[in-house]
Design a protein around this motif. Structure first.
Motif, mmCIF file in Angstrom:
data_model
loop_
_atom_site.group_PDB
_atom_site.id
_atom_site.type_symbol
_atom_site.label_atom_id
_atom_site.label_comp_id
_atom_site.label_asym_id
_atom_site.label_seq_id
_atom_site.Cartn_x
_atom_site.Cartn_y
_atom_site.Cartn_z
ATOM 1 N N ASP A 1 15.994 42.788 -19.637
ATOM 2 C CA ASP A 1 16.093 42.517 -18.143
ATOM 3 C C ASP A 1 14.384 42.830 -18.038
ATOM 4 N N ARG A 2 14.315 41.835 -17.444
ATOM 5 C CA ARG A 2 12.639 41.670 -16.404
ATOM 6 C C ARG A 2 12.111 41.850 -15.723
ATOM 7 N N TYR A 3 13.083 42.779 -15.117
ATOM 8 C CA TYR A 3 13.213 43.190 -12.834
ATOM 9 C C TYR A 3 12.679 44.003 -12.611
ATOM 10 N N ASP A 4 12.200 44.720 -13.704
ATOM 11 C CA ASP A 4 10.805 45.797 -13.332
ATOM 12 C C ASP A 4 9.818 45.583 -13.646
ATOM 13 N N TYR A 5 9.204 44.118 -14.491
ATOM 14 C CA TYR A 5 8.326 43.235 -14.526
ATOM 15 C C TYR A 5 6.659 43.873 -13.668
ATOM 16 N N GLU A 6 5.688 44.642 -14.165
ATOM 17 C CA GLU A 6 4.617 44.735 -13.496
ATOM 18 C C GLU A 6 3.194 44.077 -14.400
ATOM 19 N N PRO A 7 2.661 43.548 -14.025
ATOM 20 C CA PRO A 7 1.564 43.064 -14.867
ATOM 21 C C PRO A 7 0.852 43.851 -15.140
ATOM 22 N N HIS A 8 0.275 44.272 -16.155
ATOM 23 C CA HIS A 8 -0.544 44.920 -16.771
ATOM 24 C C HIS A 8 -2.178 45.124 -16.847
ATOM 25 N N PHE A 9 -3.054 43.691 -16.212
ATOM 26 C CA PHE A 9 -4.293 43.235 -15.930
ATOM 27 C C PHE A 9 -3.967 43.014 -14.758
#
Length: 86
Positions: free
Chosen positions: A78-86
């Motif tokens: 589940d990538r719903y809450d994915y936020e880039p870390h860069f």
């Protein structure tokens, strides 16, 4: 098991917007997390629930269009809450 699905529906005909709008509204009316952007729609949730919904709604939208493509990407998480870390 949770999955993330990205869909891009491309009817190959004039007057394509009603079918796309219908498809997205049907996905929105589910109990699943649905996000949209101008290029695709993402659905997040339990594998069985997502795939059951897609089986029904893909068949319905294909009956509404004469010709078309549906691009599907499925990620096992589940990538719903994915936020880039860069």
């Amino acid at each position: 098991m949770n999955i993330s699905v990205e869909l891009t529906l491309t009817p190959l005909q004039d007057d394509y917007e009603p079918a796309i709008i219908h498809f997205i509204k049907k996905l929105r009316s589910s109990n699943l997390k649905v996000l949209e952007n101008p290029l695709s729609t993402q659905i997040y949730g339990n594998y069985d629930e997502v795939m059951a919904l897609l089986t029904i709604e893909i068949k319905e939208v294909f009956q509404l269009i004469e010709r078309g493509l549906l691009h599907i990407k499925i990620v096992k998480s589940d990538r719903y809450d994915y936020e880039p870390h860069f």
